[in-house]
Design a protein around this motif. Structure first.
Motif, PDB file in Angstrom:
ATOM      1  N   MET A 147       0.796  -1.026  -0.106  1.00 48.59           N
ATOM      2  CA  MET A 147       0.042   0.033   0.117  1.00 48.59           C
ATOM      3  C   MET A 147       0.969   1.241  -0.195  1.00 48.59           C
ATOM      4  N   ARG A 148       1.892   1.110   0.853  1.00 48.62           N
ATOM      5  CA  ARG A 148       2.787   2.514   1.037  1.00 48.62           C
ATOM      6  C   ARG A 148       3.490   2.664  -0.500  1.00 48.62           C
ATOM      7  N   GLU A 149       3.935   1.414  -1.177  1.00 45.48           N
ATOM      8  CA  GLU A 149       4.503   1.815  -2.492  1.00 45.48           C
ATOM      9  C   GLU A 149       3.507   2.149  -3.362  1.00 45.48           C
ATOM     10  N   ILE A 150       2.310   1.942  -3.565  1.00 43.92           N
ATOM     11  CA  ILE A 150       1.224   2.287  -4.646  1.00 43.92           C
ATOM     12  C   ILE A 150       0.984   3.863  -4.110  1.00 43.92           C
ATOM     13  N   PHE A 151       0.971   4.076  -2.871  1.00 46.84           N
ATOM     14  CA  PHE A 151       0.547   5.530  -2.372  1.00 46.84           C
ATOM     15  C   PHE A 151       1.724   6.301  -2.926  1.00 46.84           C
ATOM     16  N   LEU A 157       4.036   5.851  -5.292  1.00 48.11           N
ATOM     17  CA  LEU A 157       3.983   6.087  -6.508  1.00 48.11           C
ATOM     18  C   LEU A 157       3.086   7.027  -7.103  1.00 48.11           C
ATOM     19  N   SER A 158       1.928   6.867  -6.543  1.00 48.13           N
ATOM     20  CA  SER A 158       0.864   8.000  -7.140  1.00 48.13           C
ATOM     21  C   SER A 158       1.163   9.375  -6.582  1.00 48.13           C
ATOM     22  N   GLN A 159       1.369   9.456  -5.012  1.00 41.18           N
ATOM     23  CA  GLN A 159       1.590  10.679  -4.681  1.00 41.18           C
ATOM     24  C   GLN A 159       2.853  11.579  -4.923  1.00 41.18           C
ATOM     25  N   LEU A 160       3.795  10.833  -5.013  1.00 43.05           N
ATOM     26  CA  LEU A 160       5.255  11.437  -5.072  1.00 43.05           C
ATOM     27  C   LEU A 160       5.849  11.531  -6.608  1.00 43.05           C
ATOM     28  N   ASP A 161       5.432  10.286  -7.300  1.00 48.48           N
ATOM     29  CA  ASP A 161       5.866   9.967  -8.530  1.00 48.48           C
ATOM     30  C   ASP A 161       4.773  10.686  -9.722  1.00 48.48           C
ATOM     31  N   GLY A 162       3.593  10.634  -9.138  1.00 49.82           N
ATOM     32  CA  GLY A 162       2.392  11.247  -9.941  1.00 49.82           C
ATOM     33  C   GLY A 162       2.055  10.261 -11.156  1.00 49.82           C
ATOM     34  N   LEU A 163       2.372   8.909 -10.794  1.00 47.53           N
ATOM     35  CA  LEU A 163       1.699   7.943 -11.623  1.00 47.53           C
ATOM     36  C   LEU A 163       0.219   7.718 -11.659  1.00 47.53           C
ATOM     37  N   THR A 164      -0.316   7.412 -12.964  1.00 44.50           N
ATOM     38  CA  THR A 164      -1.587   7.019 -12.698  1.00 44.50           C
ATOM     39  C   THR A 164      -1.932   5.708 -12.194  1.00 44.50           C
ATOM     40  N   TYR A 165      -3.081   5.579 -12.001  1.00 40.83           N
ATOM     41  CA  TYR A 165      -3.350   3.918 -11.206  1.00 40.83           C
ATOM     42  C   TYR A 165      -3.120   3.006 -12.322  1.00 40.83           C
ATOM     43  N   VAL A 184      -5.812  -2.406 -12.278  1.00 46.12           N
ATOM     44  CA  VAL A 184      -6.116  -1.007 -11.957  1.00 46.12           C
ATOM     45  C   VAL A 184      -7.092  -1.104 -10.612  1.00 46.12           C
ATOM     46  N   ASP A 185      -8.048  -2.048 -10.658  1.00 48.07           N
ATOM     47  CA  ASP A 185      -9.009  -2.207  -9.530  1.00 48.07           C
ATOM     48  C   ASP A 185      -8.275  -2.100  -8.199  1.00 48.07           C
ATOM     49  N   LYS A 186      -7.423  -3.262  -8.253  1.00 41.86           N
ATOM     50  CA  LYS A 186      -6.609  -3.276  -7.055  1.00 41.86           C
ATOM     51  C   LYS A 186      -5.678  -2.221  -6.553  1.00 41.86           C
ATOM     52  N   VAL A 187      -5.207  -1.584  -7.357  1.00 46.10           N
ATOM     53  CA  VAL A 187      -4.414  -0.343  -7.184  1.00 46.10           C
ATOM     54  C   VAL A 187      -5.397   0.775  -6.709  1.00 46.10           C
ATOM     55  N   GLN A 188      -6.590   0.931  -7.011  1.00 46.45           N
ATOM     56  CA  GLN A 188      -7.630   1.959  -6.914  1.00 46.45           C
ATOM     57  C   GLN A 188      -8.116   1.429  -5.271  1.00 46.45           C
ATOM     58  N   LYS A 189      -8.280   0.293  -4.875  1.00 48.87           N
ATOM     59  CA  LYS A 189      -8.884  -0.081  -3.673  1.00 48.87           C
ATOM     60  C   LYS A 189      -7.715   0.044  -2.517  1.00 48.87           C
ATOM     61  N   SER A 190      -6.384  -0.271  -2.972  1.00 49.65           N
ATOM     62  CA  SER A 190      -5.296   0.155  -2.021  1.00 49.65           C
ATOM     63  C   SER A 190      -5.313   1.665  -1.808  1.00 49.65           C
ATOM     64  N   MET A 191      -5.389   2.546  -2.948  1.00 52.33           N
ATOM     65  CA  MET A 191      -5.394   3.999  -2.611  1.00 52.33           C
ATOM     66  C   MET A 191      -6.600   4.533  -1.769  1.00 52.33           C
ATOM     67  N   SER A 192      -7.751   3.720  -1.791  1.00 54.16           N
ATOM     68  CA  SER A 192      -8.855   4.300  -1.081  1.00 54.16           C
ATOM     69  C   SER A 192      -8.441   3.864   0.299  1.00 54.16           C
ATOM     70  N   LYS A 193      -7.881   2.852   0.604  1.00 55.21           N
ATOM     71  CA  LYS A 193      -7.505   2.509   2.047  1.00 55.21           C
ATOM     72  C   LYS A 193      -6.394   3.401   2.526  1.00 55.21           C
ATOM     73  N   ALA A 194      -5.575   3.573   1.524  1.00 52.40           N
ATOM     74  CA  ALA A 194      -4.429   4.600   1.990  1.00 52.40           C
ATOM     75  C   ALA A 194      -4.980   6.038   2.494  1.00 52.40           C
ATOM     76  N   PHE A 195      -5.921   6.367   1.479  1.00 49.41           N
ATOM     77  CA  PHE A 195      -6.359   7.967   1.794  1.00 49.41           C
ATOM     78  C   PHE A 195      -7.180   7.770   3.144  1.00 49.41           C
ATOM     79  N   ALA A 196      -7.924   6.493   3.360  1.00 49.73           N
ATOM     80  CA  ALA A 196      -8.704   6.389   4.477  1.00 49.73           C
ATOM     81  C   ALA A 196      -7.856   6.581   5.764  1.00 49.73           C
ATOM     82  N   MET A 197      -6.760   5.919   5.552  1.00 51.78           N
ATOM     83  CA  MET A 197      -5.801   5.893   6.803  1.00 51.78           C
ATOM     84  C   MET A 197      -5.289   7.378   7.143  1.00 51.78           C
TER      85      MET A 197
END
Length: 169
Positions: free
Chosen positions: A124-128, A130-138, A149-162
């Motif tokens: 989750m940290r790696e996905i988060f 990559l998205s927030q620092l590296d600016g990569l799309t899902y 992409v669905d798994k990435v999106q679910k992981s990002m949702s959980k990261a944002f919830a945290m």
């Protein structure tokens, strides 16, 4: 006798019986006796705040060492973040220097971010990041990590919830 009083007596007994051992245990891991004294006190403060019953501890030394070790790790992590920040700050032109109060607030914020990131599962940290620092799309993250992409999106949702939940702790 109330449970509140009994708990305080149990903590006092634990302190009287084992605080010396804990200070010595911490001294072996730290350079300063004062730091060992501080962390010993912090350990017992954490026990008091937790309000977990301790009257039936089977291994009180292991219990104390676990709490103290957690505090030690937090201290070392905070010092590493502070050193990295001060190093980056030292490399800035003099005109960009901050007041001591602003430095302290920024270091505290960096420590909170570090704790939040370290509280995330590694994937989750790696996905988060990559998205927030590296600016990569899902889609780009999914391709890079070999996941949908669905798994990435679910992981990002959980990261944002945290992240959101951390604001209210």
């Amino acid at each position: 006798m109330t449970n509140h009083r009994s708990f305080e007596q149990d903590v006092e007994h634990l302190y009287l019986q084992h605080s010396g051992w804990l200070k010595n245990w911490l001294r072996k891991r730290l350079q300063e006796n004062a730091d060992a004294d501080d962390l010993t006190q912090d350990t017992f403060v954490r026990i008091m705040r937790s309000r977990r019953p301790i009257d039936d501890l089977r291994q009180p030394l292991a219990y104390l060492a676990t709490i103290a070790n957690s505090l030690l790790i937090n201290r070392w992590r905070r010092q590493a973040v502070e050193r990295a920040y001060l190093q980056a700050l030292a490399e800035q032109p003099q005109a960009l220097q901050m007041s001591p109060e602003d430095k302290s607030l920024l270091i505290e914020t960096l420590v909170e971010i570090d704790e939040l990131l370290n509280g995330m599962p590694p994937s989750m940290r790696e996905i988060f990041l990559l998205s927030q620092l590296d600016g990569l799309t899902y889609k780009q993250i999914g391709s890079q990590l070999g996941m949908s992409v669905d798994k990435v999106q679910k992981s990002m949702s959980k990261a944002f919830a945290m992240c959101y939940a951390s604001q209210f702790e």
